[in-house]
Design an enzyme around this catalytic site. Structure first.
Site, PDB file in Angstrom:
ATOM      1  N   ARG A 258      -3.340   3.168   8.430  1.00 43.94           N
ATOM      2  CA  ARG A 258      -3.676   2.221   8.030  1.00 43.94           C
ATOM      3  C   ARG A 258      -2.327   1.307   7.474  1.00 43.94           C
ATOM      4  NH1 ARG A 258      -3.987   4.849   2.025  1.00 43.94           N
ATOM      5  NH2 ARG A 258      -5.944   2.445   2.117  1.00 43.94           N
TER       6      ARG A 258
ATOM      7  N   GLY B   7      -8.324  -6.656   4.077  1.00 41.99           N
ATOM      8  CA  GLY B   7      -9.166  -6.455   5.165  1.00 41.99           C
ATOM      9  C   GLY B   7      -8.471  -6.966   6.934  1.00 41.99           C
TER      10      GLY B   7
ATOM     11  N   HIS C 257     -17.434  -8.163   1.367  1.00 40.78           N
ATOM     12  CA  HIS C 257     -15.768  -8.750   1.879  1.00 40.78           C
ATOM     13  C   HIS C 257     -15.784 -10.083   1.030  1.00 40.78           C
ATOM     14  CE1 HIS C 257     -13.789 -11.501   4.487  1.00 40.78           C
ATOM     15  NE2 HIS C 257     -13.281 -10.692   4.647  1.00 40.78           N
TER      16      HIS C 257
ATOM     17  N   SER D  69      13.407 -42.880 -10.594  1.00 37.54           N
ATOM     18  CA  SER D  69      12.501 -41.770 -10.755  1.00 37.54           C
ATOM     19  C   SER D  69      12.990 -41.809  -9.096  1.00 37.54           C
ATOM     20  CB  SER D  69      11.511 -42.828 -11.219  1.00 37.54           C
ATOM     21  OG  SER D  69      10.120 -41.904 -11.132  1.00 37.54           O
TER      22      SER D  69
ATOM     23  N   ARG E 200       5.963 -50.192 -12.501  1.00 38.27           N
ATOM     24  CA  ARG E 200       6.794 -50.627 -11.321  1.00 38.27           C
ATOM     25  C   ARG E 200       6.357 -51.995 -11.213  1.00 38.27           C
ATOM     26  NH1 ARG E 200       5.825 -47.047  -5.448  1.00 38.27           N
ATOM     27  NH2 ARG E 200       4.043 -47.984  -6.002  1.00 38.27           N
TER      28      ARG E 200
ATOM     29  N   THR F 155       9.575 -39.599  -4.358  1.00 42.86           N
ATOM     30  CA  THR F 155       9.997 -38.559  -3.301  1.00 42.86           C
ATOM     31  C   THR F 155       9.163 -38.454  -2.092  1.00 42.86           C
ATOM     32  OG1 THR F 155       8.680 -37.169  -4.706  1.00 42.86           O
ATOM     33  CG2 THR F 155      11.111 -36.855  -4.216  1.00 42.86           C
ATOM     34  N   ASN F 156       7.909 -39.642  -1.707  1.00 38.39           N
ATOM     35  CA  ASN F 156       7.111 -40.174  -1.055  1.00 38.39           C
ATOM     36  C   ASN F 156       7.173 -41.371  -0.609  1.00 38.39           C
ATOM     37  OD1 ASN F 156       5.178 -38.573  -2.175  1.00 38.39           O
ATOM     38  ND2 ASN F 156       3.971 -40.824  -2.379  1.00 38.39           N
ATOM     39  N   ASP F 157       8.527 -41.551  -0.346  1.00 39.87           N
ATOM     40  CA  ASP F 157       9.462 -42.841   0.611  1.00 39.87           C
ATOM     41  C   ASP F 157      10.862 -41.741   0.731  1.00 39.87           C
ATOM     42  OD1 ASP F 157       8.423 -45.486   2.052  1.00 39.87           O
ATOM     43  OD2 ASP F 157       8.103 -45.385  -0.803  1.00 39.87           O
TER      44      ASP F 157
ATOM     45  N   MET G 149      -6.486  -6.399   8.270  1.00 42.33           N
ATOM     46  CA  MET G 149      -4.973  -6.358   9.539  1.00 42.33           C
ATOM     47  C   MET G 149      -6.223  -4.592   9.713  1.00 42.33           C
ATOM     48  SD  MET G 149      -1.178  -7.196   9.099  1.00 42.33           S
ATOM     49  CE  MET G 149      -1.497  -6.416   7.390  1.00 42.33           C
TER      50      MET G 149
ATOM     51  N   TYR H 203      11.939 -34.919 -16.361  1.00 39.50           N
ATOM     52  CA  TYR H 203      10.360 -34.706 -16.271  1.00 39.50           C
ATOM     53  C   TYR H 203      10.422 -34.782 -14.799  1.00 39.50           C
ATOM     54  CZ  TYR H 203      10.241 -40.196 -15.905  1.00 39.50           C
ATOM     55  OH  TYR H 203      10.417 -41.200 -14.823  1.00 39.50           O
TER      56      TYR H 203
ATOM     57  N   ARG I  98       1.605 -48.041 -10.811  1.00 40.72           N
ATOM     58  CA  ARG I  98       1.761 -49.428  -9.584  1.00 40.72           C
ATOM     59  C   ARG I  98       1.108 -50.795 -10.162  1.00 40.72           C
ATOM     60  NH1 ARG I  98      -0.765 -45.313  -5.272  1.00 40.72           N
ATOM     61  NH2 ARG I  98      -2.314 -45.270  -7.305  1.00 40.72           N
TER      62      ARG I  98
ATOM     63  N   GLU J  41      14.394 -44.333  -3.458  1.00 40.60           N
ATOM     64  CA  GLU J  41      13.470 -43.647  -2.581  1.00 40.60           C
ATOM     65  C   GLU J  41      14.186 -44.137  -1.428  1.00 40.60           C
ATOM     66  OE1 GLU J  41       9.773 -45.619  -3.199  1.00 40.60           O
ATOM     67  OE2 GLU J  41      10.959 -47.864  -4.611  1.00 40.60           O
TER      68      GLU J  41
ATOM     69  N   CYS K 259       7.858 -39.431  -9.667  1.00 43.83           N
ATOM     70  CA  CYS K 259       6.763 -39.315  -9.433  1.00 43.83           C
ATOM     71  C   CYS K 259       6.367 -39.749  -8.020  1.00 43.83           C
ATOM     72  CB  CYS K 259       6.772 -40.961 -10.073  1.00 43.83           C
ATOM     73  SG  CYS K 259       8.208 -42.177  -8.284  1.00 43.83           S
TER      74      CYS K 259
ATOM     75  N   LYS L 219       0.801  -1.378   0.127  1.00 43.13           N
ATOM     76  CA  LYS L 219      -0.007   0.333  -0.208  1.00 43.13           C
ATOM     77  C   LYS L 219       1.032   1.380   0.386  1.00 43.13           C
ATOM     78  CE  LYS L 219      -3.146  -0.282   3.416  1.00 43.13           C
ATOM     79  NZ  LYS L 219      -3.904  -1.218   3.863  1.00 43.13           N
TER      80      LYS L 219
ATOM     81  N   ARG M  27      -3.925  -1.261  -6.168  1.00 43.58           N
ATOM     82  CA  ARG M  27      -3.155  -2.543  -6.359  1.00 43.58           C
ATOM     83  C   ARG M  27      -3.315  -3.675  -7.334  1.00 43.58           C
ATOM     84  NH1 ARG M  27      -6.542  -4.085  -0.539  1.00 43.58           N
ATOM     85  NH2 ARG M  27      -7.770  -4.821  -1.077  1.00 43.58           N
TER      86      ARG M  27
HETATM   87  P1  ADP Z   1      -7.399  -2.494   3.411  1.00 39.51           P
HETATM   88  O1  ADP Z   1      -6.028  -3.008   3.454  1.00 39.51           O
HETATM   89  O2  ADP Z   1      -8.193  -3.326   4.491  1.00 39.51           O
HETATM   90  O3  ADP Z   1      -7.802  -1.790   2.367  1.00 39.51           O
HETATM   91  P2  ADP Z   1      -7.252   0.549   4.131  1.00 39.51           P
HETATM   92  O4  ADP Z   1      -5.947   1.314   5.326  1.00 39.51           O
HETATM   93  O5  ADP Z   1      -7.087   0.614   3.253  1.00 39.51           O
HETATM   94  O6  ADP Z   1      -7.827  -1.054   4.485  1.00 39.51           O
HETATM   95  O7  ADP Z   1      -8.569   1.768   4.817  1.00 39.51           O
HETATM   96  C1  ADP Z   1      -9.522   0.797   4.881  1.00 39.51           C
HETATM   97  C2  ADP Z   1     -10.399   2.254   4.086  1.00 39.51           C
HETATM   98  O8  ADP Z   1     -10.491   3.330   4.514  1.00 39.51           O
HETATM   99  C3  ADP Z   1     -10.522   2.342   2.394  1.00 39.51           C
HETATM  100  O9  ADP Z   1     -11.836   1.810   1.896  1.00 39.51           O
HETATM  101  C4  ADP Z   1     -10.103   3.637   2.681  1.00 39.51           C
HETATM  102  O10 ADP Z   1     -10.510   4.046   0.830  1.00 39.51           O
HETATM  103  C5  ADP Z   1     -10.577   4.242   3.896  1.00 39.51           C
HETATM  104  N1  ADP Z   1      -8.687   5.457   3.894  1.00 39.51           N
HETATM  105  C6  ADP Z   1      -7.836   5.201   4.385  1.00 39.51           C
HETATM  106  N2  ADP Z   1      -6.922   5.954   4.703  1.00 39.51           N
HETATM  107  C7  ADP Z   1      -7.982   6.912   4.211  1.00 39.51           C
HETATM  108  C8  ADP Z   1      -7.870   8.460   4.032  1.00 39.51           C
HETATM  109  N3  ADP Z   1      -6.461   8.679   4.608  1.00 39.51           N
HETATM  110  N4  ADP Z   1      -9.200   9.436   3.672  1.00 39.51           N
HETATM  111  C9  ADP Z   1     -10.061   8.954   3.560  1.00 39.51           C
HETATM  112  N5  ADP Z   1     -10.522   7.365   3.225  1.00 39.51           N
HETATM  113  C10 ADP Z   1      -9.607   6.511   3.984  1.00 39.51           C
HETATM  114 MG    MG Z   2      -8.212  -0.524   1.217  1.00 37.65          MG
HETATM  115 MG    MG Z   3       7.744 -46.416  -2.641  1.00 32.53          MG
END
Ligand code: ADP
Ligand code: MG
Ligand code: MG
Length: 904
Positions: free
Chosen positions: A99, A108, A486, A794, A648, A797-799, A110, A881, A592, A775, A861, A28, A372
């Site tokens: 963030r 989402g 989500h 051959s 085999r 790798t299991n054994d 963290m 292979y 086998r 093996e 194998c 980010k 991203r």
């Molecule tokens: P995640 O990694 O879970 O997507 P984000 O850090 O992107 O979390 O943020 C959660 C939400 O808050 C997102 O919708 C993001 O766009 C919004 N957000 C984060 N920082 C700001 C900001 N400075 N101003 C307005 N919205 C923000």
């Molecule tokens: Mg985000």
């Molecule tokens: Mg064997």
């Protein structure tokens, strides 16, 4: 000593970071910097590096704050300057978001805190400055809510309970008779803030902090802590993200989507993440902030007009209603739409990949908050790779590297059977959030996903805590939430079927049931989901095998162009061999023979052979087994015509074939004309303490040479019969479980002598190879001696893994899981080849083997032959292979191509 830089600023078209600095700044942060550099409007801010996260875990909170303080204060000043506001000021305050942001995107997983810097006085300042009291108090109640949750740990007490803040809001809505958050009056919002704060005091015993720096440090530390929250740990395990990486922290000036009708917030994808189609799409909400769109709080609106019309059809909303209540951004804010559309195009071209964007419109000005590379389904991954190649955006190699081999698996899964679908009863319709077919039994709580073998997780909406359960469930159904909710985003990332926002569903968690237009469905009832149409069907609906699409074929062809290694398959039957051939297998790496002895009458003859007292008795039975074996070999050699087929010789301990139940023992006794007691005694005499290390593999053929003789004869005769029919059969006879060259040589001699005999009898010759499985560690250590005779190796790798680790494959399940949880092992070594240990034996065995036999053909194998990282390793040691189960052949082909590309 050079000074460590811990904080990187960005803003107003300048940045100290850039995309390439993902490891240090997190995805980010690196992209926020980069967007500044390419002139995309981004609120100013700064990133605290991932290294500081590590320092935090080593040194603790106080020490880290001390280290960070000067740089953070400097960076805050920079934000103040660029925004012309002051952090913590009562009249002209600067509010920020805090963030998280790891190297690999963990959407989402963290925590984020918005509107930080508010307190009872600052809120008045904001209200006066903006002239918008509603906005000021809405921001404040959001801040208290998020800070309370993320930093102060305000969580629901049990899973059936709702969030403590949500509960307060719901109660107020009810007493005021309002539906939406946007309907709260200023007075309502003030009341919420007071109630939230007293709930915090009551549950945590703490006063809500008023000092802006105290708030800031609290949030920064909470982000570091969230790296080790449960859902982040689960996510990392699922995605193989190392625990050591740590997260960066981004602090950024707030922009406000909740300033009224001329403001909005949304998320968008530059192409369709479910299908890969080149259609800009996304969702937004007017007068909203942050996660509102994805959290399913209100019904989100579509960004494009086209998308909006599609949505309306699916959601059964009339055109009139759509236009008045749910207009697209394109219609509602045409100028903003135009800018957003230009920006998305620019970002996609800049990154040459599909982007997942977050944006906010503050009073008629567009801001980007994140970009991203978007998560996508397996199908979309393929289409995007092929389309972008055709568009000239990326080259062939990049196109192949864009596809995660394991994701191909999704395309090899069943789809609904057409006839069955026609008969199915549709219960409800939601949005086609993630394509695929799923059928299973209803569960309402993610942590109970393993209650049934096939479960469908049904939720009002999902949250990041539900991740593990979502992964286990066959499919996901939500009552609320849009295409970017989500549930939808995560399901697409997992390639899991998902229907979201099926509004007709009313869920009652307490009673564990749901009501669809009067029909009650309970936990455990069967339903089916069509993630491609959004349909929810009653009961089980039959599925059928998928068809390989055109793009899939293109990717496979391209893979073969770049791969150095071939891919073979492990197949015991002509049917499996044909399936694998259709998937592009070039030969069989392991057939086998033992299963061939179990069918029908054969097992009786096999038992007679085993229980015979002498060689003559054994030969007698073996003669009767010969035609069966020959027929099986003809089938499989024919199915793989033109390619090598490694067969085999008998491998498992004989004990596995004899009757253990009383009734079967009696049958056997009658058949052989001996007493039941005799049978029992013989069964008893075959039992071993450690059968996997006992009388098995080539030890059988060396003690009972007539078994090897019969099998060699069956193979050679089968090949000659086929040759007479004009079929190009290429048998490769493989001796299992050798530890010494002499063990191998004795078997080889028997095989070659038998072959010569058969040639003479039939007046016909064929080409064949004789080689061995590596093996047992000793075989790898003495591979140079073995290769003086063997024509191929051959790696079994299991054994080999079992014997190198000393883990019994059949018993390791008990402790491997715990070992992985405790970090003693990174992976299950039976799934992912242990390159550090077992890999040494593979490498050494290959090198030593080739040192005495430069034409030695080498393959693998074990299960590992279809696992992408192991395939890459096999390429690196120079194998010819890899061989894997039929359904993993496409995965291995792509992995082999990627291995070659990465090496060059
Ligand atoms: P995640 O990694 O879970 O997507 P984000 O850090 O992107 O979390 O943020 C959660 C939400 O808050 C997102 O919708 C993001 O766009 C919004 N957000 C984060 N920082 C700001 C900001 N400075 N101003 C307005 N919205 C923000
Ligand atoms: Mg985000
Ligand atoms: Mg064997």
């Amino acid at each position: 000593m050079t000074k460590v830089k811990r904080v990187y600023s960005f803003g107003n078209g300048k940045a100290e970071g850039k995309t390439e600095m993902k490891n240090l700044l997190g995805g980010k942060g690196a992209n926020l910097a980069e967007m500044n550099l390419i002139g995309v409007p981004v609120p100013p801010g700064f990133t605290i590096t991932t290294d500081v996260c590590e320092e935090y875990y080593q040194l603790g909170k106080e020490k880290v704050i001390e280290l960070l303080k000067p740089e953070v204060e400097e960076a805050i000043k920079n934000i103040e300057k660029l925004t012309n506001t002051i952090f913590g000021d009562k009249k002209n305050p600067c509010l920020v978001s805090v963030r998280s942001g790891a190297r690999a995107s963990m959407p989402g997983m963290m925590d984020t805190v918005l509107n930080l810097g508010l307190n009872d006085e600052v809120v008045e300042g904001i209200a006066i400055k903006s002239g918008n009291h509603r906005f000021a108090w809405d921001s404040y109640r959001r801040f208290v809510q998020m800070y309370g949750d993320v930093v102060l740990g305000m969580k629901p007490e049990s899973k059936e309970d709702i969030d403590p803040f949500e509960e307060i809001m719901e109660n107020l809505k009810e007493s005021k008779g309002i539906d939406n958050d946007t309907d709260f009056s200023v007075e309502d919002l003030k009341e919420l803030v007071i109630k939230f704060k007293s709930a915090v005091k009551k549950q945590t015993g703490q006063d809500f902090p008023t000092d802006s720096y105290e708030q800031l440090w609290g949030s920064v530390m909470a982000v570091f802590n969230s790296w080790h929250n449960n859902r982040a740990i689960v996510y990392r395990r699922m995605e193989n993200i190392p625990d050591e990486w740590g997260t960066a922290v981004n602090v950024q000036a707030m922009v406000y989507g909740n300033m009224g009708k001329n403001s909005a917030t949304g998320v968008a994808f530059t192409r369709d993440a479910g299908t890969g189609e080149n259609i800009f799409n996304g969702e937004y909400l007017i007068d909203a902030q942050g996660e509102d769109v994805v959290a399913g709080i209100r019904t989100p609106q579509q960004i494009t007009l086209e998308g909006s019309k599609r949505w309306a059809t699916l959601a059964e909303v009339s055109e009139e209603q759509r236009k008045s209540k749910f207009p697209s951004l394109e219609e509602a804010m045409p100028e903003m739409y135009k800018q957003l559309n230009e920006t998305q195009d620019r970002l996609e071209k800049h990154y040459s990949d599909m982007q997942d964007l977050e944006f906010t419109i503050q009073d008629g000005k567009l801001w980007l908050l994140q970009t991203r590379n978007g998560k996508r389904t397996g199908a979309a991954m393929i289409k995007l790779a092929v389309d972008m190649l055709n568009e000239g955006m990326i080259d062939e190699k990049t196109s192949l590297l864009r596809i995660e081999p394991n994701k191909l698996d999704e395309l090899l899964h069943p789809i609904f059977d057409g006839a069955a679908i026609n008969k199915a009863v549709t219960l409800a319709k939601g949005l086609p959030a993630s394509p695929g077919a799923a059928t299973g039994r209803i569960i309402f709580f993610a942590d109970e996903a393993d209650k049934y073998e096939d479960s469908i997780l049904v939720r009002i909406e999902t949250s990041p805590e539900d991740l593990e359960g979502m992964n286990i469930a066959r499919g996901i159904l939500t009552a609320k939430g849009g295409m970017t909710s989500h549930a939808a985003v995560v399901a697409r990332g997992m390639g899991k079927c998902c229907v979201s926002g099926a509004g007709a569903i009313k869920i009652n968690y307490k009673n564990r049931e749901m009501n669809i237009d009067g029909k009650i469905l309970k936990e455990g009832d069967w339903i089916s989901l069509n993630g491609s149409t959004g349909e929810v069907y009653d009961s089980k609906v039959d599925t059928k095998d998928p068809e390989m699409s055109g793009d899939f074929g293109i990717v496979m062809k391209l893979s073969d162009k770049y791969a150095r290694m071939h891919v073979r398959t492990n197949a015991d039957t002509p049917h499996d061999a044909r399936v694998a051939r259709d998937f592009g297998a070039q030969g069989i790496g392991l057939t086998r023979t033992e299963h061939m002895f179990f069918e029908g009458e054969r097992i009786k003859v096999m038992r007679e052979m085993i229980l015979a007292n002498d060689e003559e008795g054994r030969r007698n039975a073996l003669n009767r087994l010969l035609p069966y074996q020959r027929e099986d070999f003809e089938g499989i050699l024919e199915a793989m015509e033109g390619f090598g087929v490694t067969i085999r010789l008998l491998d498992p301990p004989l004990h596995e074939f004899v009757p253990h139940e009383e009734a079967n023992q009696k049958d056997m006794a009658d058949e052989m004309g001996i007493s039941v007691q005799d049978v029992k005694d013989m069964v008893e005499s075959l039992s071993e303490f450690n059968p996997m290390l006992g009388h098995r593999g080539c030890r059988l053929g060396n003690t009972y040479p007539e078994i090897t003789e019969m099998q060699a004869r069956a193979i050679i005769e089968a090949a000659i019969n086929l040759k007479k029919k004009g079929v190009d059969a290429r048998p490769e006879i493989m001796v299992p479980l050798i530890g010494t060259v002499k063990e191998y040589k004795m078997q080889e001699d028997i095989i070659r002598e038998t072959a010569e005999k058969v040639f003479k009898e039939k007046g016909e010759k064929i080409d064949y190879l004789v080689g061995t499985m590596i093996e047992i560690p000793r075989a790898a250590l003495t591979a140079d001696l073995v290769a003086e005779y063997a024509e191929f190796f051959s790696f079994g790798t299991n054994d080999l893994t079992q014997m190198t680790f000393g883990y019994s494959r059949d018993d390791a399940g008990k402790f491997l899981k715990i070992y992985i949880e405790k970090g003693l092992l990174k992976y299950d070594p039976f799934q992912v080849l242990d390159q550090e240990g077992v890999g040494q034996l593979v490498k050494m065995g290959t090198e030593k083997g080739r040192s005495t036999n430069k034409n030695l053909k080498v393959g693998i194998c074990g299960e590992h032959g279809g696992e992408p990282t192991s395939v890459e390793f096999c390429d690196s040691v120079g194998m010819d292979y890899v061989s894997c189960s039929p359904f993993r052949v496409p995965i291995a082909r792509l992995a082999a191509a990627q291995a070659s590309i990465k090496k060059n």
